[in-house]
Structure formats: C-alpha cells, structure tokens
Design a protein around this motif. Structure first.
Motif, PDB file in Angstrom:
ATOM      1  N   UNK A 479       4.539  91.905 100.472  1.00 44.44           N
ATOM      2  CA  UNK A 479       5.078  92.007  99.111  1.00 44.44           C
ATOM      3  C   UNK A 479       5.375  90.652  98.500  1.00 44.44           C
ATOM      4  N   UNK A 480       5.067  90.532  97.221  1.00 42.26           N
ATOM      5  CA  UNK A 480       5.415  89.346  96.463  1.00 42.26           C
ATOM      6  C   UNK A 480       6.522  89.643  95.455  1.00 42.26           C
ATOM      7  N   UNK A 481       6.512  90.825  94.856  1.00 43.68           N
ATOM      8  CA  UNK A 481       7.573  91.272  93.945  1.00 43.68           C
ATOM      9  C   UNK A 481       7.961  92.680  94.362  1.00 43.68           C
ATOM     10  N   UNK A 482       9.231  92.905  94.612  1.00 45.23           N
ATOM     11  CA  UNK A 482       9.727  94.220  95.009  1.00 45.23           C
ATOM     12  C   UNK A 482      10.843  94.639  94.063  1.00 45.23           C
ATOM     13  N   UNK A 483      11.089  95.951  94.026  1.00 38.02           N
ATOM     14  CA  UNK A 483      12.112  96.486  93.131  1.00 38.02           C
ATOM     15  C   UNK A 483      12.633  97.789  93.691  1.00 38.02           C
ATOM     16  N   UNK A 484      13.886  98.075  93.428  1.00 38.17           N
ATOM     17  CA  UNK A 484      14.509  99.327  93.853  1.00 38.17           C
ATOM     18  C   UNK A 484      15.576  99.696  92.837  1.00 38.17           C
ATOM     19  N   UNK A 485      15.725 100.987  92.619  1.00 38.95           N
ATOM     20  CA  UNK A 485      16.742 101.490  91.701  1.00 38.95           C
ATOM     21  C   UNK A 485      18.075 101.608  92.420  1.00 38.95           C
ATOM     22  N   UNK A 486      19.143 101.332  91.674  1.00 36.46           N
ATOM     23  CA  UNK A 486      20.504 101.505  92.176  1.00 36.46           C
ATOM     24  C   UNK A 486      21.257 102.296  91.122  1.00 36.46           C
ATOM     25  N   UNK A 487      21.376 103.623  91.372  1.00 39.07           N
ATOM     26  CA  UNK A 487      21.924 104.541  90.386  1.00 39.07           C
ATOM     27  C   UNK A 487      21.131 104.414  89.083  1.00 39.07           C
ATOM     28  N   UNK A 488      21.782 104.013  87.980  1.00 37.69           N
ATOM     29  CA  UNK A 488      21.068 103.887  86.706  1.00 37.69           C
ATOM     30  C   UNK A 488      20.494 102.492  86.504  1.00 37.69           C
ATOM     31  N   UNK A 489      20.763 101.571  87.385  1.00 39.49           N
ATOM     32  CA  UNK A 489      20.274 100.213  87.239  1.00 39.49           C
ATOM     33  C   UNK A 489      19.113  99.920  88.162  1.00 39.49           C
ATOM     34  N   UNK A 490      18.776  98.634  88.257  1.00 39.48           N
ATOM     35  CA  UNK A 490      17.612  98.239  89.043  1.00 39.48           C
ATOM     36  C   UNK A 490      17.781  96.797  89.502  1.00 39.48           C
ATOM     37  N   UNK A 491      17.262  96.539  90.709  1.00 37.31           N
ATOM     38  CA  UNK A 491      17.241  95.191  91.276  1.00 37.31           C
ATOM     39  C   UNK A 491      15.790  94.813  91.530  1.00 37.31           C
ATOM     40  N   UNK A 492      15.388  93.640  91.054  1.00 41.53           N
ATOM     41  CA  UNK A 492      14.030  93.132  91.206  1.00 41.53           C
ATOM     42  C   UNK A 492      14.097  91.799  91.942  1.00 41.53           C
ATOM     43  N   UNK A 493      13.180  91.586  92.885  1.00 37.67           N
ATOM     44  CA  UNK A 493      13.163  90.353  93.670  1.00 37.67           C
ATOM     45  C   UNK A 493      11.771  89.737  93.629  1.00 37.67           C
ATOM     46  N   UNK A 494      11.711  88.483  93.134  1.00 39.62           N
ATOM     47  CA  UNK A 494      10.513  87.659  93.288  1.00 39.62           C
ATOM     48  C   UNK A 494      10.635  86.942  94.628  1.00 39.62           C
ATOM     49  N   UNK A 495       9.669  87.098  95.503  1.00 40.36           N
ATOM     50  CA  UNK A 495       9.732  86.495  96.832  1.00 40.36           C
ATOM     51  C   UNK A 495       9.302  85.031  96.807  1.00 40.36           C
ATOM     52  N   UNK A 496       9.316  84.407  95.635  1.00 37.70           N
ATOM     53  CA  UNK A 496       9.043  82.978  95.474  1.00 37.70           C
ATOM     54  C   UNK A 496      10.107  82.401  94.554  1.00 37.70           C
ATOM     55  N   UNK A 497      10.123  81.098  94.424  1.00 40.59           N
ATOM     56  CA  UNK A 497      11.090  80.421  93.560  1.00 40.59           C
ATOM     57  C   UNK A 497      10.598  80.423  92.121  1.00 40.59           C
ATOM     58  N   UNK A 498      11.513  80.202  91.131  1.00 44.16           N
ATOM     59  CA  UNK A 498      11.085  80.156  89.725  1.00 44.16           C
ATOM     60  C   UNK A 498      10.511  78.802  89.321  1.00 44.16           C
ATOM     61  N   UNK A 499      10.366  77.888  90.227  1.00 43.88           N
ATOM     62  CA  UNK A 499       9.702  76.623  89.947  1.00 43.88           C
ATOM     63  C   UNK A 499       8.437  76.525  90.791  1.00 43.88           C
ATOM     64  N   UNK A 500       7.680  75.488  90.662  1.00 41.76           N
ATOM     65  CA  UNK A 500       6.309  75.450  91.167  1.00 41.76           C
ATOM     66  C   UNK A 500       6.187  74.875  92.565  1.00 41.76           C
ATOM     67  N   UNK A 501       7.250  74.923  93.406  1.00 40.72           N
ATOM     68  CA  UNK A 501       7.112  74.352  94.748  1.00 40.72           C
ATOM     69  C   UNK A 501       6.566  75.372  95.751  1.00 40.72           C
ATOM     70  N   UNK A 502       6.832  76.653  95.567  1.00 40.76           N
ATOM     71  CA  UNK A 502       6.326  77.674  96.494  1.00 40.76           C
ATOM     72  C   UNK A 502       5.015  78.311  95.986  1.00 40.76           C
TER      73      UNK A 502
END
Length: 904
Positions: A479-502
C-alpha cells in the motif's frame, strides 16, 4: 397591411367579379314592391287611365351594399391567405425534422412558431405530415434510441404533437436518424418535401444526412434569424474568486452577456456582466469573489438563454474546504515555506489553508487536518481530536522523516517498525512505480504518469481487510495510500513524506489530482456509511431548458469517469453530501464554433413571426354581417311605413319598454346575486368536489361525469356524503370551499390572469388540493412548469409506493386510472398543512375511469377493463379521503407499539 402579403389559393374564382356590372344593372332596374294606399274616395278614380309609367328604382345605398356582399362572397371563394408560408410544395406529404437536441433550447420559442406555421400550411393544402426528432430517448433497461417517426398524421395531429415536443439536454444523433429514415420505405415514397428545423451549427453527421435526404425529396432548412451558440465549458476556483470558461460562436464584434450565480434554492448570489471576445470561440471570464460567497454557489448560468449548455452546476468538489496543517507553535515562516512547499501548491488553489497548532485548528472547526509526521500537541488534545474525527472530520497523515516515528494513534492500518528503502546503497531493489488505482478507490480512473517513482515507504501489516483500506499501491502490491472510516469521520495515510525525499509524487501533477479527489470527501454532514460509494445515484437532473427537476426511474447512477450526458445520464447532480458530483453538458461540447456547410440543392430560409392567416373566413363573416345590416334596414323602413300611432303613443311605448327592461334587469341581477350567495352558503355547509372549467365542452362534460361518478362511489362505499359536483372558474368563483379540484389539461389552454393566479395560489397556501391530469400519460415536469407559469407550484417528486395516499382507505401501490402512469406530488409538503401534498400531477385520465357509464350518455367513453376501473375507483376514494382527513393514516406506523402496550 400590404396587399402583396395576400395570396389567393384559387385565383380563378376572382373571375366572378366580372358579373358585378350585370348585378348592378339588375338591382337598379328592378322595381320595388308596390305600395298599398287605402283611399275611401277611390270610387271617383275608377276607370281613369294614366298615360305615364314611373318605375321606382332601388336606392343607391342598397345597390352598393349588395354588390359589396357579392364581392366578398366571390373573394372568399378564391380563398385569400395573408402571409402565406410556402415552406413546401403541394405535391406530397411533408417530413418535418425537428432538431430537439441541446442546441435547440435557446431558440425553442421560434421553433414552435415555425412548427405552427408548417401545421397551418398543411391544413390549408390538405397535406399529411411525418414528424422526426433528432434527440434520442431512453429505451430498454440501460440503452437509448431515437423515437419512432410519427406519421402520417393530419395537421390537427401535428399541432397536438407540437405541445409534447421538448428539447433534450444532450446531443442529437443524426447517424441514427439516417438509419431510421432508411428503414421506412413507405414514408420515403410518400413524402414530397422535407422541412428541417435546425440552426447552422455543425454536428457530426449533419451534412451527411442532408446529402442523403436530397435523393429522397427537396430539403428546406428553416433556422432562427439569429443564433447565439453559447455554453459554459468550465468553472474553476482561483485564489481571488473563480474563472468561467465560455465557449461561443465567432463574431466580428464583442458581445456582452450576464452571468448569474445561484445558491441554495435558486437564490441569485451574483450578477456579473462579461464580454465575449471578438473573432474567438472561447472567453475566460475572471470574477473576483470572497471565499464564503464562492463556496455558496450551486450553479452558474447565462441570463436570458435557457439551455442546459448555459447552466453549469458545481457539486461538492466546488466548495472550498478549510484545511488545517498542524505545525508546532515554534515553527518559523521560513521553515513552513520550505517544508510545506509542494503541499501548499497542491492545496491552496482549491482550499482555504491554515497553518496553526492542533488546538487552534480544532477551535476553528476546519474540515480537514493534515499532519506531516507525528501530531504535535496530541497529548493534551487527544480526546478533542478523537471526538472531532468521530463527528465527521478527516485526518490526512504523511510519513515523518527518517529520524522520527509518526506513532500508532489515528492510523488506518497497523505499521511495521522502520521504513522500507528502495534503490539505496544497502538495497538491491529499484524504485517502485504505482499500479492503476483499484475500483474501490476515489482515485479510480486517474491516469498515472510513468515517471512517478517511490524509493522509501512505510510498510503496513497484512491485515485481513487491507485490500479494502488501500486506495493506492505499488507494483509489488504494497500500500502507498490507505484509508479507514472512524464512525462518521475518516483517517487517510500517505505512506511517504509530503516533500520529495522519499518520492517524486509530491512534486508531480498527480499529487494535485489526488488532493482534488480527497477534498470533496470531507463532508460537514454526518454519514453512516463506512465505505465510499463509487456508484452515485441521481439527486436532481436538468431538462433541455436548464431547469432542475427530480429524476425519474429512467435515470441511472454514474460511475467514475463521468460519462457524456445522454438519456440515461442527463446533466445534473449525482451522489450525496461530500460525494456529490456535477455532470455538466458544457465540457463535452467541442463544435460550438463550427458552421455547417450545406450541400448544393438545400434551400435555407429564416423563421418569421408572421403567421399565415386565412382571410376566406373573414370575407364570409363580413358578407354575413352586411346581409344582416341590409335585412335590418329593410325591416326598419317597412316598420316606419306601417306605423300609424301618434308621437304620444310612441313616447308611451318607449317608456313602457324601458320600464319593463329595467324591471327585468333588476330582477335578473337580484336572482343572480341571491343564487350565488345561496351557492356559496351551500358549498360551505356541505363539502363537494369540483373541476376546473377549461372552456372545451367535451372535456368539461367528461370532468363533470367523472367527478359525479366518484361522488356516487364515495356515497356507496364510505361515510362521505358529498353534495353535487361544481365546475369552477378561478377568475370568478371562490375556491376555498372545495377540498379537491380536478384540473384536466387541454391543448392551447389560455394562460391564467393575474386575478386567477392569485386565487389559485391562495387556495393552495390555505390547504387546498389540486389534481392535475394531462390525460395522455405525459407526465414530464418540464411541460407542467410551462403550463403553470405564475403559480406557486412546489417541487414535485414521484410518489413512493408507501405514501399515505395509497393507504388512506384501500391498500394500493399505484395511482390507477384509465392509464397507469406515475403520480407526481409535493417533494417537501408544508408541515403547516399537516404535511399534506397540495399539488398532484399525472396523466392517467382519471375522469374517464371514475365516470359511471350510461347507455344514453353522450360523453365519449373508452374501453377500460373492469379490474382497471375498480382500481381507479379505489384510488379516487383514497384521494378524497386524503384530501378530507390529511395524514392521519400516518399514525398507523405506531400501531405495533400501541398493540404491544395494550397487550401488557
């Protein structure tokens, strides 16, 4: 009026004018009738002979009057026609091709005028007509096709079809029309001319079908005098407001149009004057707006041009979300600009981005929180953040740098310790690329550039539901981007950094597209579904005029990527809340500026507003009136010659006649006033049903018989003992005494006056109910809106099978009548009126099914199966009970609880 506008269909009959001199001589030379004079001394004159003869000729006024009458009769026989429209030669049937695609909506009034003129010519020339449409319609379960060519029909049938013809909010299909015409050899052999109502815009297959039809019959293209082909192709957000991209035809001079931005319930938020560039087919209009006003925009249209192409709806993606990036309170602006450069470039054009500590962002109630590593300040804000996510917030997280761990809280998956490194000095593996996005991902359908690589990532533990949580993955399946619902909300995870080192993903255009898909998912409303829906059902759709209405069963859900608008997926809003997407017509239109080149042999002409008028009827009417005048003058002269009474007797007679007339008039007025008062009093004391008088005698008789039959059925089967049925006119009658009014629609019905509209609106606002019946299974809400212009008609929706109306007396599942078309009623009835619908609309011809047939009844009756008639009567009883008692049957939903309480 010019005499050049008059055409004689039978000019040979004008030769009869040559006999006028002979008639003149005959009238002048014929003696008048002898006068009888009573003279007592006539005995003295007996035997005298006069040697002179005097002939009393007819007076000159009488001679002139009767010659004029004869002239009018001769002219009427020649059948004069003013403003004759020679659309087609009188040598066969007429094939009318009516363009009813999206491009016809802006000029539909002119098209209807031309269709009426063609129908008039066909009536004058006694020609039959075939009518073909160019826009397809839904057919089968999921397909569409062109409607069948209607014909041969008479001119009267053509006028009835014109009222049912409407523009569609999608493209015309000329290739299918060519096939449809070729499949009707009987028609091609019968037609003598082809009349094509269209504009000069080039469309695929338009010139080709014209070339093919020239082998069948001569073609005359009838187009509006001026066509402004305009469509809103795109609407984008900018840092200062929005930019509207308008596609249009080329013009030598600039043109000015007004853009109208509408918010919820159609309220106008903005009126902006825009100039369309000359010698160009596209103009970009920049509009400066505050962010809160731009967020409230639901649709943008062009004032004065009613078309689905000029109406652009926004959807959930348009609303700019408030994004909060979690930073430490000690971070400096220089650190922020370096670390969040790529993230800011991807978010700022489409969202309101704020950089602040976690506590401040939670107080500001942002829609999305972004954490680029460990969540700073989580210890003191843990419960507040958890409550915010559970209530519908979206938390987007990124991997931290190599020296830090992002923690185990608020993650969609369980992470392994450490990072996975590709392409390093200690690794044999090369950088990985991305696989196509799975169909359960909101990114499904986005094209992945081949140069996107990942050289380091966070690894997830292989949970049983890892596939359902994965939005993006690498070529090795991790996985590179994963997501799961938590009740009415949601959590999303990018498995890389938001800058260009990874990875180089943050510095690519794909990163921007991913955020464009993520932002609309942050809906402020609470949603119970845990997983995202990729099949979006229709919520509201547009008709050809760009008017919003509720979708029917023929409209299917859409999937990503969005299709080109078609009969199964018309323009509109699909999906709910944060997933609502707008399917617009403008982005799919690419040939607006192209002008069609007609093949040689095609005749073109413009639509004019001059209607063809048959003057023969006026000549006959004038001759009849002059004959009446001649007869009245002769009677008056004869009466004067015979009168022997004195002036006193004449004066007495006049006074007597005037007195009798006055007394009779007073008695008539008194009688009418008393009768009306008694009628109002009787209607107030005992309820009764009513029908709206249309002025068409057969329809009014049918309505009276139908409502009378329904009243009799109610008397037989229920305790409702209603009085006799009344026919009402909203112009003069009080409507508040009638719980239900039946309104049959008729072709050519005149519009209501301001007084009648005011009475009808007051009747509906005070709890009245109107059943509108088109009587032909034609239940298009677009047609109803045009017929009810000026009335406060609520938004209509298709009646569900479990509506209270279907169980108020009998248990039914449909609004049965002579037909079985759907029933439309208030989508959101007024709770002040007990939630009872005030307007019901259908096309089942209920009056024909409710009437009690009698052998001597002059009203036309149709064969209705006994079972169908019985179901229609049951629906009518349910309808009256619903009108009389409201929604009391809704309390039956509590029946199980009541029985359970009684059982205790």
């Amino acid at each position: 009026m010019s005499l050049a506008a008059i055409t004689f269909l039978h000019p040979a009959m004008l030769a009869g004018l040559m006999v006028l001199p002979i008639v003149w001589l005959l009238i002048r030379s014929a003696p008048r009738a002898p006068k009888n004079v009573i003279f007592p001394a006539a005995r003295l004159l007996r035997g005298l002979k006069s040697q002179r003869r005097d002939i009393q000729r007819a007076p000159i006024w009488q001679t002139i009057l009767r010659c004029i009458i004869l002239t009018l009769l001769i002219v009427a026989a020649a059948r004069p026609v003013m403003n004759r429209n020679d659309f087609a030669a009188n040598d066969g049937a007429i094939l009318i091709i009516a363009d009813n695609g999206w491009e016809s909506a802006a000029n539909w009034t002119q098209y209807r005028t031309a269709l009426q003129q063609i129908a008039n010519q066909a009536r004058f020339d006694l020609q039959t007509v075939y009518l073909a449409q160019t826009a397809p319609e839904a057919a089968g379960a999921s397909t569409w096709k062109l409607p069948e060519i209607v014909g041969p029909i008479s001119s009267q049938g053509t006028e009835n079809l014109i009222d049912r013809l409407h523009p569609r909010p999608w493209n015309s299909d000329y290739a299918a029309l060519s096939d449809l015409i070729s499949e009707n050899p009987e028609m091609t052999n019968a037609i003598g001319s082809i009349l094509w109502l269209t504009d000069n815009m080039n469309s695929p297959g338009k010139a080709d079908i014209a070339r093919e039809l020239l082998d069948v019959a001569p073609i005359t293209v009838i187009s509006p005098p001026r066509t402004d082909r305009i469509a809103i192709r795109a609407l984008t957000r900018s840092r200062t407001g929005m930019v509207a991209t308008i596609a249009h035809d080329r013009s030598d001079t600039p043109r000015v149009v007004n853009l109208l931005a509408r918010g919820d319930r159609g309220t106008v938020l903005l009126r902006h004057s825009a100039e369309l560039a000359a010698n160009s087919d596209q103009s970009d209009i920049a509009i400066f707006l505050p962010s809160d006003i731009a967020n409230a925009i639901q649709a943008v249209g062009i004032e004065g041009i009613e078309s689905a192409a000029t109406m652009y709806q926004t959807g959930a993606r348009w609303q700019q979300r408030r994004v909060g990036v979690i930073v430490s309170s000690g971070d400096s602006p220089g650190v922020l600009s370096d670390q969040y450069f790529f993230l800011d470039r991807a978010l700022s054009p489409y969202a309101d981005v704020t950089y602040a500590p976690l506590g401040q962002l939670l107080e500001q109630k942002v829609d999305i929180l972004v954490a680029t590593g460990p969540i700073s300040g989580l210890g003191s804000q843990f419960e507040t953040l958890e409550r915010w996510v559970n209530d519908g917030g979206m938390l987007v997280r990124f991997a931290g740098d190599s020296s830090t761990e992002i923690g185990n809280e608020f993650l969609p998956v369980t992470l392994r310790l450490g990072n996975r490194d590709f392409g390093g000095s200690m690794s044999w593996e090369k950088p990985k690329r991305l696989l196509d996005f799975p169909d359960n991902s909101p990114f499904y359908g986005i094209t992945i550039p081949s140069d996107i690589t990942v050289n380091r990532q966070l690894l997830a533990e292989p949970d049983p539901d890892i596939l359902g949580k994965t939005w993006a993955r690498l070529t090795d399946g991790t996985p590179l981007i994963t997501s799961a619902a938590r009740n009415s909300g949601r959590v999303v995870l990018f498995h890389v950094t938001p800058w260009a080192d990874w990875s180089n993903l943050p510095m690519s255009g794909l990163f921007v597209e991913l955020w464009q898909k993520i932002l609309p998912l942050a809906s402020p409303s609470n949603r119970n579904d845990a997983e995202l829906s990729t099949s979006l059902p229709p919520q509201s759709v547009l008709d050809g005029f760009g008017q919003t209405h509720q979708p029917d069963a023929l409209v299917l859900p859409v999937r990503s990527p969005l299709p080109v608008p078609n009969p199964r997926h018309p323009p509109g809003i699909y999906g709910e809340n944060g997933q609502a997407v707008a399917l617009n017509l403008g982005p799919s239109l690419t040939n607006i500026a192209d002008t069609v080149v007609w093949p040689s042999g095609v005749t073109t002409r413009k639509i004019t507003s001059q209607d063809q008028v048959d003057l023969a009827a006026l000549c006959l009417l004038g001759a009849l009136l002059l004959l009446l005048v001649d007869a009245l003058i002769l009677l008056a002269l004869h009466h004067l010659s015979l009168r022997r009474n004195s002036k006193r007797n004449a004066f007495t007679t006049i006074l007597l006649v005037v007195g009798i007339s006055g007394v009779a008039t007073a008695m008539l007025l008194a009688t009418n006033g008393t009768g009306h008062a008694a009628s109002v009093q009787e209607a107030a004391l005992q309820p009764r049903l009513a029908y709206l008088k249309t002025g068409v005698a057969p329809v009014d008789r049918l309505s009276h018989a139908g409502m009378t039959g329904l009243t009799e059925y109610l008397r037989r089967r229920s305790a409702a003992d209603l009085n006799t049925v009344d026919g009402v006119d909203p112009e003069t009658d009080e409507l508040s005494f009638y719980p239900l009014i039946y309104w049959p629609l008729v072709d050519g019905q005149a519009a209501f006056s301001e007084r009648a509209r005011e009475r009808l609106n007051r009747y509906l606002n005070n709890g009245g109910m109107i059943l509108i019946d088109s009587r032909d299974r034609e239940v298009q809400p677009a047609r109803l809106r045009r017929l009810l212009a000026g009335l406060e008609v609520p938004l209509l929706d298709r009646a569900p099978g479990d509506h209270i109306l279907f169980r108020s007396f009998y248990l039914l599942d449909h609004a049965y009548g002579r037909f079985s078309a759907p029933l439309w009623l208030d989508a959101r009835p007024n709770q002040r009126l007990d939630g009872v619908a005030s307007v019901l609309f259908g096309g089942n011809d209920w009056a024909s099914a409710w009437m009690i047939p009698e052998g001597r009844d002059e009203i036309r009756t149709e064969d209705i199966a006994p079972r169908q008639r019985e179901l229609a009567v049951r629906f009518g009883i349910n309808l009256v009970m619903y009108a009389l008692t409201g929604s009391y049957k809704g309390d039956q939903v509590h029946l199980p609880a009541i029985l359970e309480r009684l059982g205790r």
